[in-house]
Every structure is written in structure tokens, then in C-alpha cells.
Design a protein around this motif. Structure first.
Motif, PDB file in Angstrom:
ATOM      1  N   SER A 123       0.817  -1.213   0.000  1.00 46.18           N
ATOM      2  CA  SER A 123       0.000   0.000   0.000  1.00 46.18           C
ATOM      3  C   SER A 123       0.851   1.264   0.000  1.00 46.18           C
ATOM      4  O   SER A 123       0.408   2.320  -0.429  1.00 46.18           O
ATOM      5  CB  SER A 123      -0.924   0.009   1.220  1.00 46.18           C
ATOM      6  OG  SER A 123      -0.175  -0.053   2.417  1.00 46.18           O
ATOM      7  N   LEU A 124       2.097   1.160   0.481  1.00 45.35           N
ATOM      8  CA  LEU A 124       2.992   2.316   0.487  1.00 45.35           C
ATOM      9  C   LEU A 124       3.876   2.365  -0.756  1.00 45.35           C
ATOM     10  O   LEU A 124       4.765   3.203  -0.866  1.00 45.35           O
ATOM     11  CB  LEU A 124       3.879   2.272   1.742  1.00 45.35           C
ATOM     12  CG  LEU A 124       3.161   2.420   3.081  1.00 45.35           C
ATOM     13  CD1 LEU A 124       4.152   2.280   4.229  1.00 45.35           C
ATOM     14  CD2 LEU A 124       2.438   3.746   3.165  1.00 45.35           C
ATOM     15  N   LYS A 125       3.626   1.441  -1.673  1.00 47.27           N
ATOM     16  CA  LYS A 125       4.389   1.337  -2.925  1.00 47.27           C
ATOM     17  C   LYS A 125       5.878   1.115  -2.670  1.00 47.27           C
ATOM     18  O   LYS A 125       6.726   1.564  -3.450  1.00 47.27           O
ATOM     19  CB  LYS A 125       4.194   2.595  -3.783  1.00 47.27           C
ATOM     20  CG  LYS A 125       2.775   2.784  -4.286  1.00 47.27           C
ATOM     21  CD  LYS A 125       2.687   3.985  -5.206  1.00 47.27           C
ATOM     22  CE  LYS A 125       1.280   4.166  -5.739  1.00 47.27           C
ATOM     23  NZ  LYS A 125       1.158   5.316  -6.643  1.00 47.27           N
ATOM     24  N   ASN A 126       6.221   0.456  -1.571  1.00 45.55           N
ATOM     25  CA  ASN A 126       7.628   0.145  -1.322  1.00 45.55           C
ATOM     26  C   ASN A 126       7.810  -1.356  -1.115  1.00 45.55           C
ATOM     27  O   ASN A 126       8.654  -1.795  -0.361  1.00 45.55           O
ATOM     28  CB  ASN A 126       8.167   0.932  -0.125  1.00 45.55           C
ATOM     29  CG  ASN A 126       7.455   0.568   1.170  1.00 45.55           C
ATOM     30  OD1 ASN A 126       6.407  -0.068   1.158  1.00 45.55           O
ATOM     31  ND2 ASN A 126       8.025   0.977   2.286  1.00 45.55           N
ATOM     32  N   PHE A 127       6.965  -2.121  -1.777  1.00 46.65           N
ATOM     33  CA  PHE A 127       7.050  -3.575  -1.751  1.00 46.65           C
ATOM     34  C   PHE A 127       7.915  -3.995  -2.931  1.00 46.65           C
ATOM     35  O   PHE A 127       7.528  -3.858  -4.086  1.00 46.65           O
ATOM     36  CB  PHE A 127       5.640  -4.169  -1.861  1.00 46.65           C
ATOM     37  CG  PHE A 127       5.597  -5.657  -1.690  1.00 46.65           C
ATOM     38  CD1 PHE A 127       5.716  -6.495  -2.778  1.00 46.65           C
ATOM     39  CD2 PHE A 127       5.437  -6.219  -0.444  1.00 46.65           C
ATOM     40  CE1 PHE A 127       5.678  -7.869  -2.639  1.00 46.65           C
ATOM     41  CE2 PHE A 127       5.389  -7.589  -0.277  1.00 46.65           C
ATOM     42  CZ  PHE A 127       5.505  -8.424  -1.383  1.00 46.65           C
ATOM     43  N   VAL A 128       9.116  -4.476  -2.658  1.00 53.47           N
ATOM     44  CA  VAL A 128      10.089  -4.764  -3.709  1.00 53.47           C
ATOM     45  C   VAL A 128      10.292  -6.267  -3.825  1.00 53.47           C
ATOM     46  O   VAL A 128      10.710  -6.921  -2.872  1.00 53.47           O
ATOM     47  CB  VAL A 128      11.443  -4.080  -3.417  1.00 53.47           C
ATOM     48  CG1 VAL A 128      12.441  -4.372  -4.525  1.00 53.47           C
ATOM     49  CG2 VAL A 128      11.255  -2.577  -3.244  1.00 53.47           C
TER      50      VAL A 128
END
Length: 721
Positions: A400-405
Motif C-alpha cells: 500500500s505504500l508502494k515500497n514492496f520490492v
């Protein structure tokens, strides 16, 4: 002299040296929360179990945090300390997350493939799915998940509001499926999975096998050694059933409504529950989450004797995979899987168990309790090691924070060596932050290592083979000082590795040793002891091999291979030394270019100099060759490098040059603006003075009117205008 007298004389002449200190391997043990002396159960053998992945989705950098960390520890223990490691890892292919994901994919695929479903029905289902996700959002307390649901809701609401702007039915259908892809599968699963049973075990296992293959592929690309033994839950169901039966027989578990639960409080009276996290023994939220996504407290509260009890065998509901058991159709609980597989492979007691720190409670604590209940003993594992958390740019990893790598995304940006270097520069047990800033430091460290190896190789080219007498030269004072620093570095590195495998300290000692060696090499008119340089480079190469910075099949610790292997060598595991074969040809070409370049400089021929620069900057780097021209000499230095590294260097140099040019233009503009402002400031008083002077000599309006009237009175025709 008698033999007795001679023996006495010898005994007084020689004394056994006293051991000042003996550094021995200690590991940070989660049981005691401190570093403990490592003592294997069976001599030099180390039996090791590692919690593997739950294969329901693509592997991410959180997985890499654990598996790279433990790969480094495993390599150090085997290749540095010389332990005979037996490494076992599991794959969880029976789990609530896998069941839910497989079911959702099955249902949404059938739904989308069914062309008989009218667009009105699709629209209605999307609206119901929106209501469903809003209900979930209202109950959610986690801020990250709230943000994720808010984004999904906003996307769907916008889609539903604008869907009638499309006239084509197929376009509408595709638009709805695209915009509702996050919420529609969950809605279909919630409403239809329990009413019908369209699935068999193979559907779930097919999904698991797909992501397991993807996981192994990711691990290979990260240069992580494969386990000696891999276990899958689906292959150990018979052993799990027998294990549970024994726990019931020992009095620590009970059947309830065709499920089996572990009786936590009864076990705790006889043994000790929650050894890793004793303060969380009553953490009902964590225990409930550990029961699985398809299990709710309301479903099981009436079945449990105590709310702290956890499930060993789950009664399967409609739409879930099933196995036959003495308690009816069901499936294993999450925690029992590892207890059974580890015990089956490694026995009733083994040396090391590893996993991510987020698994401490309840998963690992429940594992320990189950195994100790089965064996009715108080020791199952001697050393429990937990890798630290991973954050992304300082934040909790979250989609959800767009920091899932994902691992695949990380490898698109950085090499596996660079990612591993980042891990080596941080403690395996502490929180690691994955960010561009951290990677920038890592890239600088990699560049330092690479340049050091290239410089060493340049010096070693003129060194004779070790079977030649000229290879050995007398040590002067500078040589002795460097050799002493080398000896000290090796001692410090050994102590650091004994200190719970403290790789950050090791990497800092390597950096300091390289700095000292560079100073030694760069002395003006210095005589270089090439054998000493070779010894240092071989030692550092051996360390980077042990740490996994070179390919698994590398033999870089041999005298002929120093530094990093090439990426092509890693892929092909080639034993051919490209540098040795190519060097004579490259040397002759370089000498020819040196002569041409020298002549061009003499006659000031810019065209030829441009061609010399072009072959140096554009042609040779693609072949893995770097030529370095030095001021004051007409002979270029030859360095063999990985072509990919040289490409990145060139790209980086172009970016730096572009940045410098932009900065130059910016400063030029600032100077121009400052100059104009300064000139304007100088002109301002003069213009004001001129204006004031002009105003003082100009007649006022009243004067103009009066003068005009006078002129008219005097009959002055020109003033009448």
C-alpha cells in the motif's frame, strides 16, 4: 652426559608457549538473548533446519533478508570454520494463504472466461464487491492495510462512475475486470467457495509448485546455495498425523469437532511454553493470526479448552484441500509442519534452527513446544538464530505504500553481488534498510574492491612464477610493515567472525587493509614486493568467495584467480582464464596504440587522438578491457574487467559529466543574473537622479494651463494645438 641429564637439560631449554587468548565461535542465540559458545552435538557435524517460504506469491526482499543472511552464515561455518553442515529447508505448500489465493484465481478465471454472464451481472457483482471491501475496511485497524483498501475503493468507484462512457460491451467488460481485479476475486471467494466444492488438492498444489519454482529461481540468481535436503508439507502428511497422535498420547493435545488442539497450559506446567518470547505467551492476537487467514476466533473459541491453545490438525471446510486422518477429513496446522519435518530429517535434537525474526512468536515457539511435547523432553534445538527485519527506505515494507520490492525487481536495478554486499555491510541479526542511499555506499565499496584487484593484477603481470627464484625478493622495511598490518588484519577478521559472524567488522578491516596496501603501492619510485601483494589479494579473494560474492563454482582462492569473477563466467561456470589467453594480444595492441597516440600528440593531430580515445572509451570496454592513459608516460595500463561493470562506469561517467555541465550552466546563469542585478542596482541611483532633475525643470500642470491661456490671449496660433 647421561640420557636422563640430557632430557632434563632439554626440558629446561624448551617451554610450551602459553595461549594468550583463543577466539572461538559464538553465535547470538535467541533462547538466551546473548552470544553463546557454539558447541555442535556430534563432533564437527552441524545439523541445521531453516524455515522456508510459504509459496503463494512472488518472493520479495523480505525473503532475501533471511535467505541471504543465512547463506552467508552457512558458508562461513562450512568454508571458514570447517564444519560439516547438513542444511535442511522446508517449503510450506499447505497453508491458508495458498488455499485462499488458489481458490480466488480458480473462481475469477472461471468467472472471466464465462461469456454467458451478462454485463449487467458483472456490473452488479462489482458493486457488491465494492460494498464487501468497504465492510472489510471498516473493521481494519492497520493503517497500511487501510491505505491499501482506500486505494482499491477509489479505483473501483471511479470506474463505476465512468463505465457508461464506454459504448462497446466488451470494452466495458474488460474495464470492469481490470479496475476490480483486486476486490472481485475476494468477493467471489467469500460468497461462492463455501457453497460449492469445485476444487481438489491438485489445484492448490499446482499454485504452490509454480511459486516454489519461482522461489528457487530467485535464490539461484542471488547465488544462494541450495539446501542439502528440501521438504514439502504435502509429502509429510502421514508423518504429521503420527506426530500428532503421539502428542495426544503424551497428554498435550486433544480432539475437538474433528480438529486437534495443543493444550498450551498443560504443557507449560510440565515444560516451558514460549521460550523465545515468554512475555507474549498470552498474545491472543498473534496466536489467532498464526491460526491462518481462513480461521477466525469465533469459529474455534467453542472448540478450544483455552484461548491460548493452537491447532495441530484442522477440520477442512468445503472448498479446502483434504487428507484422511483418525479425526476425519482435514489438513495440518501451520506450526506442526516444521516440527515434524525437522524432527524426521534431523532427529530428536539438532544444532541450529533459523528463520526471520517475525516468526519468533507464535510460529517458532509453537514449533518448540510441539517437538518437546512429542519427545517429552526440554531440549529440541540448541541454537535458534533469527535474521533482523527489512525496511524499505526506512519504512515497513508494504504494497500500500508502494515500497514492496520483489527479488526480481531488485535484480533489475542491482546485481546479486551488490545486494549481498549490502547484507555483508550490516549485521545479520539487526534491522536492514534497503534504500538507494544504502546501495550507494555498497556500490562505492564494490568499486573499491574492484579497483584494488585490478591494480594488484597490474603489478602481478611482471611477477615470475612461484617456481622461479626471481619471484622471491628480500623484504625491506616497508614490506615488513605492510606484512605486519596484514597479519593484524587477519587476526581481527578472525575475531570478528568468531563474534557471531560479525561481517560489518570484517568488511571494515578489509577496507582498512586495502587502504594501507594502496598507500604502499602508490609510493613514488617504490620497489614493490609482488609476492606480498599477491598474498594479500589471495586472502581477500578467499574471503569474498566464502561470503558468496563470487559464483558458487568459483575457484578464485587459487593463485591464478584474484578478485571478482566475470558475470559471464558465473553464468557459464567456465574454467578458462580469459585474461591469460588475451593478454599477449591486448598488450601488443596497447603498445601500438601508445606509439600512434604519442606521434599524434607530437604532430598535434586531433583526428588520430580522437580515434585513440574512441577505441579506449567505446570499443575495448565492450570486450572487458580498460586502458588507462597516465600523464607523463606514453604507456597505458591494461586492466581486464567485467564488461557490464565498464558499461555502468561509462554510463555513470556520462551522468556525472551531464550533471557537471548542468551545474556549470546553472552557475553561469546565476552569475549572469547576479551581474545584471548588480548593474541594475548601479543604474538605479543615476536613473533616479535624472528623473528628479527632469521633474524639477518640467512645468507643472497649472503652469502649462496658464501659459497656454496667455499664449492664446496673445494670439499665438502654435499654442492653440
Amino acid at each position: 652426559m647421561s640420557s636422563t641429564t640430557q632430557q632434563k637439560s632439554l626440558s629446561t631449554m624448551w617451554k610450551c608457549p602459553e595461549m594468550v587468548s583463543e577466539a572461538r565461535l559464538r553465535l547470538y542465540n535467541s533462547f538466551t538473548k546473548k552470544k553463546e559458545l557454539f558447541v555442535p552435538i556430534n563432533g564437527n557435524e552441524v545439523r541445521w533446519y531453516s524455515c522456508g517460504p510459504t509459496v503463494y506469491d512472488t518472493s520479495h526482499m523480505g525473503h532475501a533478508r533471511s535467505y541471504i543472511s543465512f547463506d552467508i552464515l552457512r558458508r562461513v561455518m562450512a568454508d571458514y570454520f570447517g564444519y560439516d553442515v547438513l542444511y535442511c529447508m522446508n517449503v510450506t505448500d499447505i497453508d491458508d494463504k495458498i488455499i485462499k489465493r488458489a481458490r480466488e484465481r480458480y473462481l475469477i478465471k472461471n468467472y472471466m472466461d464465462d461469456s454467458s454472464i451478462a454485463i449487467e451481472k458483472v456490473l452488479e457483482d462489482c458493486q457488491l464487491a465494492l460494498k464487501h471491501v468497504k465492510d472489510i475496511r471498516a473493521r481494519e485497524t492497520d493503517k497500511d492495510k487501510q491505505a491499501m483498501y482506500d486505494k482499491q475503493i477509489s479505483t473501483v468507484e471511479n470506474s463505476l462512475q465512468n463505465i457508461n462512457t464506454l459504448s462497446d460491451m466488451e470494452a466495458k467488460r474488460k474495464k470492469l475486470f481490470d479496475d476490480c481485479r483486486d476486490i472481485l476475486p475476494t468477493y467471489l471467494d467469500f460468497n461462492y467457495s463455501h457453497a460449492t466444492n469445485p476444487l481438489d488438492n491438485e489445484v492448490f498444489l499446482t499454485l504452490a509448485r509454480h511459486y516454489e519454482s519461482e522461489f528457487h529461481n530467485d535464490m539461484s540468481h542471488l547465488n544462494i546455495l541450495p539446501p542439502h535436503i528440501l521438504t514439502r508439507v504435502s509429502e509429510y502428511v502421514p508423518e504429521i498425523i503420527k506426530f500428532i497422535e503421539k502428542i495426544i498420547e503424551n497428554g498435550y493435545a486433544y480432539e475437538s469437532n474433528s480438529s486437534v488442539y495443543f493444550e498450551t497450559m498443560k504443557f507449560h506446567k510440565q515444560h516451558s511454553y514460549a521460550k523465545l518470547e515468554p512475555d507474549r505467551m498470552g498474545d491472543i492476537n498473534a496466536l489467532s493470526e498464526g491460526e491462518g487467514a481462513l480461521t477466525t476466533a469465533s469459529n474455534t473459541s467453542k472448540e478450544k479448552r483455552n484461548e491460548c491453545d493452537f491447532v495441530l490438525w484442522k477440520k477442512s471446510k468445503i472448498g479446502e484441500p483434504v487428507w484422511q486422518s483418525p479425526w476425519g477429513l482435514g489438513r495440518p496446522g501451520w506450526h506442526i509442519e516444521c516440527s515434524v519435518m525437522a524432527s524426521t530429517i534431523l532427529g530428536s535434537q539438532f544444532d541450529i534452527h533459523t528463520g526471520g525474526i517475525d516468526l519468533k512468536f507464535p510460529h517458532h515457539d509453537n514449533e518448540i513446544a510441539q517437538a518437546e511435547a512429542y519427545y517429552d523432553s526440554d531440549t529440541w534445538v540448541n541454537y535458534f538464530l533469527h535474521s533482523g527485519h527489512l525496511t524499505i527506505a526506512g519504512c515497513k515494507m508494504s504494497k500500500s505504500l508502494k515500497n514492496f520490492v520483489t527479488i526480481q525487481q531488485a535484480l533489475e536495478k542491482y546485481t546479486s553481488r551488490q545486494i549481498r554486499l549490502l547484507f555483508l555491510l550490516h549485521s545479520w541479526a539487526s534491522t536492514l534498510d534497503y534504500s538507494d542511499h544504502g546501495m550507494e555506499k555498497t556500490l562505492n565499496y564494490e568499486k573499491m574492491l574492484n579497483e584494488f584487484f585490478l591494480n594488484i593484477k597490474t603489478h602481478l603481470r611482471s611477477m615470475k612464477q612461484l617456481n622461479h627464484s626471481n619471484a622471491y625478493t628480500k623484504f625491506d622495511e616497508n614490506d615488513l610493515q605492510l606484512n605486519e598490518r596484514f597479519s593484524t588484519a587477519k587476526k581481527q577478521i578472525h575475531i570478528a567472525l568468531c563474534d557471531s559472524i560479525d561481517t560489518p567488522t570484517v568488511m571494515e578491516n578489509i577496507r582498512q587493509l586495502i587502504t594501507t596496501t594502496n598507500i604502499y603501492m602508490n609510493r613514488t619510485n617504490a620497489i614493490i614486493n609482488r609476492l606480498l601483494l599477491r598474498n594479500i589479494a589471495v586472502y581477500i579473494t578467499r574471503l569474498i568467495d566464502i561470503f558468496g560474492l563470487n559464483s558458487s563454482g568459483s575457484s578464485s582462492s587459487s593463485t591464478d584467480n584474484i578478485g571478482f569473477t566475470r558475470s559471464s563466467e558465473q553464468q557459464q561456470a567456465s574454467s578458462i582464464n580469459v585474461e591469460d589467453i588475451a593478454m599477449p594480444y591486448v598488450e601488443q595492441f596497447a603498445l601500438f596504440r601508445d606509439a600512434v597516440r604519442t606521434q599524434a600528440i607530437t604532430v598535434k593531430n586531433k583526428e588520430i587522438l580522437t580515434l585513440c580515445d574512441h577505441v579506449r572509451n567505446e570499443i575495448l570496454p565492450e570486450l572487458g578491457v580498460r586502458l588507462e592513459d597516465h600523464a607523463g608516460t606514453n604507456k597505458a595500463t591494461i586492466k581486464f574487467c567485467d564488461p557490464e561493470i565498464l558499461r555502468r562506469e561509462r554510463e555513470q561517467a556520462l551522468l556525472v559529466e551531464k550533471s557537471k555541465q548542468e551545474e556549470k550552466e546553472r552557475r553561469k546563469l546565476e552569475q549572469q543574473l547576479a551581474k545584471e542585478a548588480k548593474e541594475a542596482k548601479k543604474k538605479a541611483p543615476k536613473e533616479k537622479k535624472n528623473t528628479d532633475s527632469k521633474n524639477s525643470t518640467q512645468p507643472t500642470n497649472d503652469e502649462i494651463v496658464t501659459d497656454g491661456a496667455t499664449a492664446m490671449a496673445n494670439g499665438d496660433a502654435s499654442s492653440s494645438h
